[in-house]
Structure formats: C-alpha cells, structure tokens
Design an enzyme around this catalytic site. Structure first.
Site, short mmCIF file in Angstrom:
data_model
loop_
_atom_site.label_atom_id
_atom_site.label_comp_id
_atom_site.label_asym_id
_atom_site.label_seq_id
_atom_site.Cartn_x
_atom_site.Cartn_y
_atom_site.Cartn_z
N ASN A 125 -1.61 14.32 7.78
CA ASN A 125 -2.02 14.01 6.40
C ASN A 125 -0.84 13.68 5.50
O ASN A 125 -0.18 14.59 5.00
CB ASN A 125 -2.83 15.19 5.83
CG ASN A 125 -4.21 15.25 6.45
OD1 ASN A 125 -4.37 15.39 7.67
ND2 ASN A 125 -5.24 15.10 5.63
N TYR B 76 -14.38 4.25 10.44
CA TYR B 76 -12.93 4.11 10.20
C TYR B 76 -12.16 4.71 11.38
O TYR B 76 -11.30 4.04 11.96
CB TYR B 76 -12.51 4.82 8.90
CG TYR B 76 -11.03 5.12 8.90
CD1 TYR B 76 -10.56 6.39 9.20
CD2 TYR B 76 -10.11 4.11 8.69
CE1 TYR B 76 -9.21 6.65 9.27
CE2 TYR B 76 -8.75 4.36 8.75
CZ TYR B 76 -8.31 5.64 9.05
OH TYR B 76 -6.96 5.89 9.13
N THR C 128 -7.07 11.36 13.26
CA THR C 128 -8.53 11.36 13.25
C THR C 128 -9.08 11.02 14.64
O THR C 128 -10.22 11.33 14.96
CB THR C 128 -9.04 10.38 12.16
OG1 THR C 128 -10.34 10.73 11.77
CG2 THR C 128 -8.98 8.96 12.62
N LEU D 217 -7.35 14.83 -0.84
CA LEU D 217 -7.12 16.05 -1.62
C LEU D 217 -6.02 15.92 -2.66
O LEU D 217 -6.24 16.23 -3.85
CB LEU D 217 -6.77 17.21 -0.66
CG LEU D 217 -6.40 18.54 -1.33
CD1 LEU D 217 -7.61 19.13 -2.07
CD2 LEU D 217 -5.87 19.54 -0.30
N SER E 81 -3.95 7.39 13.54
CA SER E 81 -4.29 8.58 12.76
C SER E 81 -4.73 9.72 13.67
O SER E 81 -5.31 9.50 14.73
CB SER E 81 -5.45 8.22 11.81
OG SER E 81 -6.00 9.38 11.24
N GLY F 218 0.84 -1.22 0.00
CA GLY F 218 0.00 0.00 0.00
C GLY F 218 0.86 1.25 0.00
O GLY F 218 2.09 1.19 -0.10
N LYS G 244 -9.57 3.03 14.57
CA LYS G 244 -8.24 3.45 15.01
C LYS G 244 -8.23 3.67 16.52
O LYS G 244 -7.31 3.30 17.23
CB LYS G 244 -7.82 4.74 14.30
CG LYS G 244 -7.49 4.55 12.83
CD LYS G 244 -6.38 3.54 12.61
CE LYS G 244 -6.08 3.32 11.15
NZ LYS G 244 -5.09 2.25 10.93
#
Ligand code: WQD
Length: 342
Positions: free
Chosen positions: A183, A153, A130, A204, A128, A13, A157
């Site tokens: 990011n 998601y 997040t 983005l 993350s 990945g 985490k």
C-alpha cells in the site's frame, strides 16, 4: 555518456510522477506518455521544480496504436519502459468491468507488441499485492499462490502479469520485471507532488488527510470486528518515494543485465503490518490533530490482513524501504496542506 531514455507511462500520476523524479535525479532522460484521465499536466512543472528539468510529456491514449507508433517513431532511443498507466479504482472496476479490461489490457498489449517490433528491450510493470487476495500464510512471499481476483481491477493485474510472462517466454528479446506494490502512501518531501484522487478518495490515507483538512466530515473505519489485534484490517503501508526508488533499481537491473531470468517478480513492502487504527494514531501523532472517525460496517471486498515478506526484493533486487510510517504520514499531511492552497 549518452543518457538512457526511459518512457514512463502514466507519469503524471501518483506513483509515476514520484518515479519520474527519482529516475531524473539518477541521471536518466525521462519522457512521459499519459492521457491525463486521472491526473493533470501541471505535475510536469512540479517535477521540474524538484529536479530542475521538465520531462517531455505526450498526451495520448496507449490504447490508440497509431498514436503510440507515432510517439515511438519520434522517440526512437527509448531504452526501457516503466508502465503505470491504468485505471486503478477497485470499487469503480466492479461497475465498469469492460472499461477496465479494455483499457488496462489493450494498452499493455500495444506496448509489448511495439517493444517487440522496435527492439525496446526492458519493461517494468506496475503490479499489486491484490493478486494474492487473502493469503493463506503471512507475511506473503512471491511464491504464494495467486488467488481469484476480488475485482476486475485486480484481475487486470493478474492477467497483465500472465500476458507479460507468456510474452517473455517466447524470447522476444524483451526482459521484464513485475513489481507487486503493497500500500503506497505519502508524498515527496518537497510536498510538490503527491496523491490527488479525483472525487471521494477510495484509499485510506488521502481520506485521512482530507478529513483532517476539513474537506470530509469524518473518516469511516470500515469494520473493527476482524480477527486482528485491534479488530481493524491490517496492510503494509510503504512510502511512495521508497516505492519509486524500487523502479529505478529495477530498470537498472535490466539495463545492466543483472536479471536472472527474462521475467522476474518482486514484492515491494516494508514487511510490517499496520492496522487502520494504528495508521490513524500515526497521523494524529505527526499532525497533532485529533482525527474525527467512526467505526462503520466492513467494506465489501476488503481482505482482513496482508503484509509483505520483502526479503527477496531486499536480497536479490537490492532494495528495501527506509521511511517509517510516521515519516510517510507526515509527508501525506504536508502535501494535503500544499495542494489545497494551489
Ligand atoms: C486500506 C484499509 C480499508 C478507506 C487498494 C487496492 C490496491 C492498491 C491500494 C492499487 C482497508 C480501510 C479505507 C476508508 C477505511 N491500489 N479504509 N476507510 O483496499 O488495501 O488496496 O489500494 O494498486 O490494489 O486494492 O487500500 O487504502 O483502500 O484501504 O477504513 O475510508 O483502510 O478497509 O482496510 P486497499 P485502501
């Protein structure tokens, strides 16, 4: 000297492949386990073109405990695991919560249980920013409160970190580090590996480069009515190679016994907030292309602004970002042009 063998799950990945390259260049022996759900086996050849050596790849699902055990029987000399393999599309997770909880958490628990049973001592987890949601205070440091996740998601985490923390606390002979990414953007300077989202990109920067390349008609900027200097959302964009190097630093910290506790958490960011419009300007500067974009409504679930306080990672982990936004953007563009010619 016997080389330490590191298992990189999800190693074909985006971040996993960049980490495999940095590990191999640091002299580690790398073996990759990946189910190729969101990546391609050809990435192994591209890693070989960069490093001169092809990492071993085993294709199986980490949720299949029998397959994981057979793999670990074959690789009895693994010193540590860096765990990237997970579903990671925020939007998709809202529509497929059970797939996300099952895939992301069963794979993690299988790995931790196998590590405990086989005495594999070191674990680095791909987490993350997040987990912070919209922080009350910026920049955000590791002691900021974890807020209710904005998506399944993000919740995987948060729950994943709790599973690791609780497993470490019972002294199973495993040490772990969670790395909370901000990011990640850009690609390897060779332009041979990079981010290759399937279908329409959620993030983005791949959307910017695909628009510039002519694969997308226009970039939609999701809102310019936020309470930020130019009205667009702010994020902390770091070069994926800087991020990959943090994983090498983390695994070496554990191998050398420099971790202070059995479970540590580090924020990985530049410490600098960049708005969507500033990111677009950066791309235009480095590519010389005037990007076709349009301001549209906000995207549901987006937080307004977040950027890291990376001082703990800088001081304690001994890692910091070195690449600029422009450098990262340029590598993203070079990668887009390379991959579209394959
Ligand atoms: C960045 C900014 C958008 C696309 C997500 C995950 C996070 C991590 C990184 C996995 C936002 C704006 C985006 C577009 C836009 N992933 N944008 N037009 O949402 O900050 O983070 O990816 O670990 O966990 O949450 O990244 O790149 O999607 O968005 O205006 O076509 O760009 O609104 O402000 P995000 P992103």
């Amino acid at each position: 000297m016997r080389k330490n063998k590191i298992l990189v799950t999800g190693g074909t990945g985006y971040i996993g492949s960049h980490t495999a390259v940095e590990l191999m260049e640091e002299g580690f022996d790398v073996v990759i386990a990946d189910n190729l759900y969101n990546s391609e086996a050809v990435v192994i050849d591209r890693i070989a073109s960069i490093t001169g050596k092809k990492p071993a790849l085993s294709v199986f699902d980490l949720c299949d405990r029998e397959k994981l055990d057979a793999f670990l029987d074959e690789h009895g000399d693994i010193s540590g695991i860096i765990h990237f393999a997970a579903y990671k599309a925020v939007g998709e997770s809202v529509h497929k919560p059970l797939e996300y909880y099952r895939n992301n958490l069963v794979s993690l628990m299988n790995l931790l249980d196998a590590m405990k049973k086989r005495g594999i001592p070191h674990f680095v987890f791909s987490s993350s920013c997040t987990v912070y949601g919209q922080p009350d205070k910026l920049p955000v440091s590791e002691d900021a409160p974890v807020k209710p996740a904005m998506s399944p998601y993000g919740n995987t985490k948060q729950i994943g970190e709790e599973i690791i923390r609780d497993t470490m606390s019972v002294g199973e002979g495993i040490n772990a580090i969670s790395l909370r990414y901000f990011n990640p953007i850009g690609a390897h300077p060779s332009a041979l590996i990079g981010e290759l989202p399937r279908g329409v990109p959620e993030n983005l920067v791949p959307f910017i480069t695909q628009t510039a390349y002519g694969l997308r008609k226009e970039l939609k900027v999701f809102g310019n009515d936020y309470n930020t200097p130019d009205g667009s959302c702010i994020r902390d964009y770091l070069h994926v190679v800087d991020l990959a190097k943090a994983h090498v630093t983390a695994v070496k910290r554990l191998l050398e016994g420099k971790n202070k506790t059995s479970y540590e958490v580090f924020n990985l960011g530049t410490g600098k907030g960049v708005s969507v419009l500033e990111a677009i300007r950066s791309f235009e500067r480095v590519s010389g292309i005037s990007l076709n974009y349009r301001i549209t409504d906000r995207r549901e679930g987006d937080i307004e602004q977040i950027w890291a306080d990376p001082s703990y990672a800088n001081k304690e982990l001994g890692w910091r970002t070195v690449s600029t936004l422009d450098e990262a953007m340029l590598t993203a563009w070079e990668w887009e042009k390379y991959i579209r010619k394959q």
